[in-house]
Design a protein around this motif. Structure first.
Motif, short mmCIF file in Angstrom:
data_model
loop_
_atom_site.label_atom_id
_atom_site.label_comp_id
_atom_site.label_asym_id
_atom_site.label_seq_id
_atom_site.Cartn_x
_atom_site.Cartn_y
_atom_site.Cartn_z
N LEU A 17 0.75 -1.25 -0.01
CA LEU A 17 0.01 0.02 0.09
C LEU A 17 0.92 1.26 -0.05
O LEU A 17 0.53 2.27 -0.63
N ALA B 83 -9.34 2.42 -10.56
CA ALA B 83 -9.47 1.07 -9.52
C ALA B 83 -10.90 0.50 -10.21
O ALA B 83 -10.92 -0.59 -10.26
N VAL C 143 3.44 -4.73 -7.38
CA VAL C 143 3.19 -3.54 -7.06
C VAL C 143 4.60 -2.68 -6.99
O VAL C 143 4.79 -1.60 -7.41
N ILE D 262 -12.59 -3.08 -3.51
CA ILE D 262 -12.56 -1.67 -3.50
C ILE D 262 -14.09 -1.01 -3.02
O ILE D 262 -15.09 -1.73 -3.15
N SER E 208 -12.66 3.89 0.23
CA SER E 208 -11.03 3.98 -0.25
C SER E 208 -10.67 5.21 -1.07
O SER E 208 -9.35 5.42 -1.41
N ILE F 23 1.70 1.88 -3.62
CA ILE F 23 0.80 2.54 -4.25
C ILE F 23 0.75 3.99 -4.07
O ILE F 23 0.35 4.81 -4.76
N TYR G 61 -4.14 -0.88 -7.24
CA TYR G 61 -4.88 -0.94 -5.57
C TYR G 61 -5.91 -1.91 -5.97
O TYR G 61 -5.99 -2.84 -4.99
#
Lengths: 237, 315
Positions: free
Chosen positions: B32, B65, B160, B229, B233, B35, B222
């Protein structure tokens, strides 16, 4: 056909008109000074020519083509370059970044770009020494040289200089005007300079325009200007 | 390839994290954080580099996303198709939004773009059909390339990480390119930019749209990283967090933004024992940085080290 022609130009900021009924024709290869007191409209005239402010009335022609509705960016592409008052450099960008940005409107080839850079570095050797320095760390004189060099990189036919000696030490002013003298003598460039330091500008130019209250009130040769006692007193002290 | 060594070292250290721990929790936190690095770099491009007070980044983050989530869950599109579709869509929406938004400046631009972010989350939350409404979209497939699928947390982390490295390299390349010079000129002097023949409208729209693409890319990563999601978010708290990352690291400074994004992403791990105090810590840190180091932490450190280097040389 004049290189630059202004017909009944009226321009200003918002509803306020600063320039009123300005008519002007400048021939190719002429070197012209615009003199006048603060607030006479000199800088506004420069901004109107280059398209930084819209006209309220009238028209501007360059090489016979009407510019009135063109953006500032398009006008640079057509061969008009401005060295703005206060230089308007980009402090975090290097000298080389400025020169590359300046060259972009004419999209030169690699070889042509190198040739232009070489020409600029011959004219202002200090810029070659400081090519990787950011504009923020240059002295006032070097910044002014950079502003002029950035404008020249687009290979303009018409160079407009707004107060090029403002805030610069006398020695550097002379250096800058010496470089401008070299440029003018090499030909192919029309120069219009707005200058508070009239004595400096008169060494460079052949023609003088006097502005007052947003109008051109006198247009004549340097010799005529010098022979007028009242003008000498008013502008040369 | 032009890429700053400190950025490279930082990213390599993060990439070496699995040598120290393979805990899914730690890998999720680190993923995360990466990201957020991409999101902050995209935000920095418009906010720091080009000096346009835009706060629409979470809308583009969410658009990326949601695009990949809807296409992959409802239509079974593979990642190699959803990624370019999402990026093109974000670019187009970014360009279309930029034309009216960039007619205003400063405070007004900030308000308009903030409203765009809020409208995005409100609209998505009110559409229960394919967008899942407030419940969001679950069951998003993990990253899949051909036969290979990133089913475990370690594989997802490395996908990622590669995305973040590519984003950081490309953003530094952009900074050094003509595009970057134009973007930086917009921040410092629009008159100067016009005087060198830059079309201000075109330039601003391009920078806005390209920065949106980075945010959309972060959104795609993400969605497949978390595999779930929801509108929360992409809320206002994320907008504020990302702006804080950029400001604390250093507006317009790509290394600073990398440091800012990693620091603020990982900070909650050190403040877990003080539940509820995070906003106070973020706010306090932001106020301290703005007051004491207005240019950001990394530019301030660089300026502090510079004279020392000169002194060392001269001594």
């Amino acid at each position: 056909m004049a290189l630059l022609e202004l017909r009944d130009v009226q321009a200003g900021y918002g509803p306020v008109s600063v320039l009123r009924d300005v008519n002007l024709a400048i021939e190719a290869d002429e070197v012209v000074a615009i003199l006048g007191a603060n607030g006479a409209g000199k800088s506004t005239l420069m901004r109107a020519i280059v398209g930084l402010i819209p006209l309220q009335h009238g028209a501007i022609f360059f090489q016979g083509r009407e510019l009135t509705r063109m953006s500032a960016a398009e006008r640079v592409g057509h061969g008009i370059a401005l060295v703005p008052e206060g230089r308007m450099l980009f402090p975090p960008l290097t000298v080389l970044d400025h020169l590359l940005l300046g060259s972009n409107p004419s999209r030169p080839s690699r070889a042509e770009l190198d040739e232009r850079l070489q020409r600029i570095f011959t004219l202002f050797p200090v810029l070659q020494e400081r090519r990787e320095a950011t504009a923020a760390v240059l002295s006032g004189g070097q910044q002014q040289m950079l502003a002029i060099a950035r404008a020249l990189m687009s290979r303009p036919s018409l160079l407009l200089l707004d107060e090029p000696s403002m805030g610069i030490a006398p020695k550097l002013r002379r250096d800058i005007y010496a470089a401008l003298g070299q440029l003018v003598s090499s030909g192919g460039l029309t120069v219009v300079v707005v200058e508070q330091d009239a004595s400096l500008a008169l060494r460079l130019v052949k023609r003088v325009l006097l502005m007052q209250g947003g109008r051109i009130v006198r247009d004549g040769s340097v010799d005529a200007f010098r022979s007028s006692e009242s003008l000498q007193r008013a502008y040369l002290g | 390839m032009r890429f700053s060594y400190p950025s490279l070292v930082l990213l390599l250290v993060i990439g070496a994290l699995p040598l120290a721990t393979t805990s899914p929790y730690h890998l999720t936190v680190a993923g995360l954080a990466l990201i957020f690095v991409i999101l902050a770099q995209g935000t920095n491009l418009i906010l720091g580099t080009a000096g346009q007070a835009s706060f629409a980044h979470t809308a583009f983050f969410g658009l990326g996303a949601y695009t990949t989530a809807v296409l992959s869950t409802r239509f079974n599109f593979p990642l190699w198709a959803t990624l370019p579709i999402a990026l093109v869509l974000v670019y187009v929406v970014g360009s279309l939004l930029a034309y009216p938004a960039l007619r205003v400046k400063g405070f007004y631009l900030a308000l308009v773009t903030l409203a765009v972010s809020e409208i995005f989350t409100a609209v998505v939350g009110e559409m229960p059909g394919p967008l899942g409404g407030t419940e969001g979209i679950a069951g998003i497939p993990p990253f899949t390339f051909g036969e290979w699928s990133a089913d475990d947390r370690l594989s997802k982390f490395y996908v990622v990480w590669v995305g973040a490295v590519l984003a950081c390299i490309s953003i530094e390349r952009l900074h050094a390119s003509h595009f970057g010079r134009v973007a930086r000129s917009l921040r410092d002097s629009e008159t100067g930019a016009s005087a060198v023949g830059i079309n201000l409208v075109t330039a601003k729209v391009r920078v806005f749209a390209v920065s949106a693409v980075y945010m959309g890319f972060a959104g795609v990563l993400y969605a497949h990283f978390m595999q779930y999601i929801s509108p929360t978010s992409f809320g206002l708290n994320i907008t504020i967090l990302v702006v804080s990352m950029v400001v604390i690291g250093g507006l317009g400074n790509t290394l600073g933004v990398l440091v800012g994004a990693l620091t603020l992403s990982l900070l909650p791990q050190w403040t877990r024992d003080y539940v509820g105090l995070e906003p106070l810590l973020y706010g306090g840190l932001l106020v301290v940085i703005i007051l004491l180091l207005p240019e950001g932490v990394v530019p301030a450190l660089r300026d502090m080290l510079r004279p020392r280097r000169r002194t060392e040389k001269s001594s």
